[in-house]
Scaffold this motif. Structure first.
Motif, PDB file in Angstrom:
ATOM      1  N   UNK A   4       0.830  -1.201   0.000  1.00 38.59           N
ATOM      2  CA  UNK A   4       0.000   0.000   0.000  1.00 38.59           C
ATOM      3  C   UNK A   4       0.866   1.254   0.000  1.00 38.59           C
ATOM      4  N   UNK A   5       1.981   1.219   0.729  1.00 34.53           N
ATOM      5  CA  UNK A   5       2.893   2.361   0.724  1.00 34.53           C
ATOM      6  C   UNK A   5       3.466   2.563  -0.675  1.00 34.53           C
ATOM      7  N   UNK A   6       3.849   1.466  -1.320  1.00 31.83           N
ATOM      8  CA  UNK A   6       4.380   1.555  -2.690  1.00 31.83           C
ATOM      9  C   UNK A   6       3.325   2.103  -3.648  1.00 31.83           C
ATOM     10  N   UNK A   7       2.073   1.682  -3.447  1.00 33.32           N
ATOM     11  CA  UNK A   7       0.989   2.185  -4.299  1.00 33.32           C
ATOM     12  C   UNK A   7       0.810   3.682  -4.112  1.00 33.32           C
ATOM     13  N   UNK A   8       0.916   4.150  -2.866  1.00 36.67           N
ATOM     14  CA  UNK A   8       0.805   5.587  -2.616  1.00 36.67           C
ATOM     15  C   UNK A   8       1.938   6.348  -3.296  1.00 36.67           C
ATOM     16  N   UNK A   9       3.133   5.793  -3.269  1.00 42.83           N
ATOM     17  CA  UNK A   9       4.269   6.431  -3.948  1.00 42.83           C
ATOM     18  C   UNK A   9       4.018   6.521  -5.451  1.00 42.83           C
ATOM     19  N   UNK A  10       3.435   5.479  -6.034  1.00 43.98           N
ATOM     20  CA  UNK A  10       3.132   5.494  -7.467  1.00 43.98           C
ATOM     21  C   UNK A  10       2.089   6.556  -7.799  1.00 43.98           C
ATOM     22  N   UNK A  11       1.108   6.719  -6.921  1.00 42.62           N
ATOM     23  CA  UNK A  11       0.081   7.741  -7.150  1.00 42.62           C
ATOM     24  C   UNK A  11       0.714   9.134  -7.121  1.00 42.62           C
ATOM     25  N   UNK A  12       1.631   9.351  -6.192  1.00 36.54           N
ATOM     26  CA  UNK A  12       2.314  10.645  -6.133  1.00 36.54           C
ATOM     27  C   UNK A  12       3.108  10.888  -7.405  1.00 36.54           C
ATOM     28  N   UNK A  13       3.718   9.848  -7.937  1.00 33.83           N
ATOM     29  CA  UNK A  13       4.447   9.990  -9.203  1.00 33.83           C
ATOM     30  C   UNK A  13       3.509  10.394 -10.330  1.00 33.83           C
ATOM     31  N   UNK A  14       2.291   9.838 -10.321  1.00 38.28           N
ATOM     32  CA  UNK A  14       1.310  10.235 -11.331  1.00 38.28           C
ATOM     33  C   UNK A  14       0.922  11.702 -11.163  1.00 38.28           C
ATOM     34  N   UNK A  15       0.787  12.152  -9.918  1.00 39.54           N
ATOM     35  CA  UNK A  15       0.465  13.555  -9.668  1.00 39.54           C
ATOM     36  C   UNK A  15       1.589  14.463 -10.152  1.00 39.54           C
ATOM     37  N   UNK A  16       2.824  14.030  -9.998  1.00 39.12           N
ATOM     38  CA  UNK A  16       3.969  14.819 -10.434  1.00 39.12           C
ATOM     39  C   UNK A  16       3.969  15.007 -11.950  1.00 39.12           C
TER      40      UNK A  16
END
Length: 455
Positions: A225-237
């Protein structure tokens, strides 16, 4: 702990294309728990060490359903997915994202179908003329005629039929609520007066307009779940999808239906980890993943204010905007050179009276607007304009594809001292919140009683 702080800034004017494509409802109540949070009592007799017999994978199912006899086809789903992409200005969606979005859209289409069916059962009919009129309004928001809008939707993989279906669903449900729910919602004067008293007592207290994307986690899946959150932040970037769109797709909180909008909240009402993160944020900033006991949160601060206190960002500005555009195929180097020349020219402006003459020398377009609030502009421009004097210009901003712009400040109307909302405004807001709660309950009943066959 707050990790990987980033700043996400949307371009000037980057908003959802039209209100007709937005989800019905007002801002969600502050909440950082999933819709189906673990609870000690579920009233279900479920063994702790259970065994699953057979396999279940919702992704295997084709996105087609029959809802109380009404067919939702795969084409309906695909066209609504394309419509969402158009509304959110997201040109490219990965196959994985598209599959997740299809499943979500199918659920939305089922709800929409149930709402239309219930409205018809209540003798509520949305006429073709009403749908056509609303459709034309949407087309105007896209700066297109009705025929141009139909062509645009088809080119984007959607259709006018898909948009009109969504318009019908929204109109039908709104009218149903007005007929069957609104008359039974009452707000007393004592409630209104109590809210006014609390506002007066909280005068000067800071409030934060937050959006949250929440991923529930436990001991067994915390790292994924932490990794998924990091991926979402990358999409926001990347800046290709707005925060609200990703919250609707991935958040486990009930506020996902409103793009993760928590509304205006005070830090004291938030879990301590989120309060600590929000207190350090600037408007327009995204932080996360913020770890909590139940999972991870990604926060987006869209605005902040002090209760009943005048805010300089509520000032209304009189602006002139200068724009130069680049021919197709202009290289980044050439665009940068022209932008640098534009910047030098803009700095020679001496008051708004000279804007037209200077714009003519560099072949720039000029647009006037005298009703812009500072807080409605992107955060970087807000900070610049708050410090500017009348007659000064902002540094250039833009891109090679969209052109370069600069704003000239021609006047400013500062806000008056903070005033409490009128009693009728508070009453209307309370009534709307209660209507929304009852509407959610009614929709749950419709889902529970529906006969749905998947194909």
């Amino acid at each position: 702990m707050v990790k990987n702080r980033i700043r996400v800034v949307n371009g000037l004017g980057r908003i959802l294309a039209c209100a007709a494509l937005a989800t019905l409802g007002t801002s969600g109540i502050a909440q950082t728990v999933p819709d189906q949070a673990d609870a000690p009592a579920t009233n279900l007799d479920i063994p702790q060490n259970l065994q699953i017999f057979g396999k279940f994978d919702p992704n295997v199912r084709k996105p087609t359903a029959i809802v109380n006899g009404t067919v939702i086809t795969g084409t309906d789903v695909d066209q609504r997915v394309a419509l969402i992409a158009v509304a959110n200005n997201v040109p490219d969606i990965t196959d994985e994202e598209r599959q997740r979005l299809k499943i979500q859209v199918l659920r939305q289409l089922i709800d929409e179908t149930l709402e239309i069916q219930e409205a018809k059962a209540a003798d509520i009919t949305i006429t073709p003329d009403e749908i056509t009129q609303s459709y034309a309004g949407v087309a105007r928001k896209f700066n297109r005629t009705v025929p141009e809008m139909a062509k645009y939707l088809r080119a984007s993989g959607s259709s006018d039929r898909s948009l009109k279906r969504q318009i019908e669903g929204e109109l039908a449900w709104q009218r149903y609520l007005r007929k069957r729910v609104n008359p039974f919602v009452n707000v007393g004067d004592e409630e209104v007066n109590a809210i006014i008293d609390r506002l007066q007592q909280a005068k000067g207290t800071e409030e934060y307009n937050l959006h949250e994307l929440y991923l529930a986690a436990n001991d067994t899946n915390r790292q994924p779940k932490f990794d998924a959150a990091r991926q979402i932040i990358q999409e926001l970037q990347k800046g290709q999808q707005p925060f609200e769109a990703l919250a609707r797709q991935f958040s486990d909180a009930s506020t996902k239906s409103v793009g993760g909008d928590l509304g205006w909240v005070r830090l004291a009402t938030l879990p301590q980890q989120l309060a600590d993160a929000a207190q350090q944020m600037q408007v327009g900033q995204v932080v996360g993943p913020v770890e909590t006991a139940g999972g991870f949160s990604i926060l987006y601060l869209t605005d902040k204010r002090q209760v009943l206190t005048a805010d300089a960002r509520d000032a209304k500005l009189n602006l002139k905007q200068l724009t130069i555009r680049f021919p197709a195929g202009t290289s980044q180097a050439d665009a940068s050179a022209r932008a640098a020349e534009f910047a030098k020219t803009v700095q020679t402006i001496q008051g708004c009276g000279s804007v037209g003459k200077i714009a003519a020398t560099i072949n720039a377009e000029v647009v006037d607007n005298d009703t812009v609030r500072i807080r409605d502009l992107p955060p970087p421009l807000q900070e610049i304009l708050l410090k500017m004097q009348v007659g000064q210009a902002t540094p250039p901003f833009g891109s090679a594809a969209e052109g370069v712009r600069a704003l000239v400040l021609c006047g400013r109307d500062d806000p008056r001292g903070g005033e409490a909302p009128r009693p009728d405004q508070i009453k209307d807001q309370l009534e709307q919140q209660r209507v929304n709660l009852r509407a959610q309950g009614k929709l749950r009943d419709l889902r529970r009683d529906a006969v749905i066959e998947y194909r």
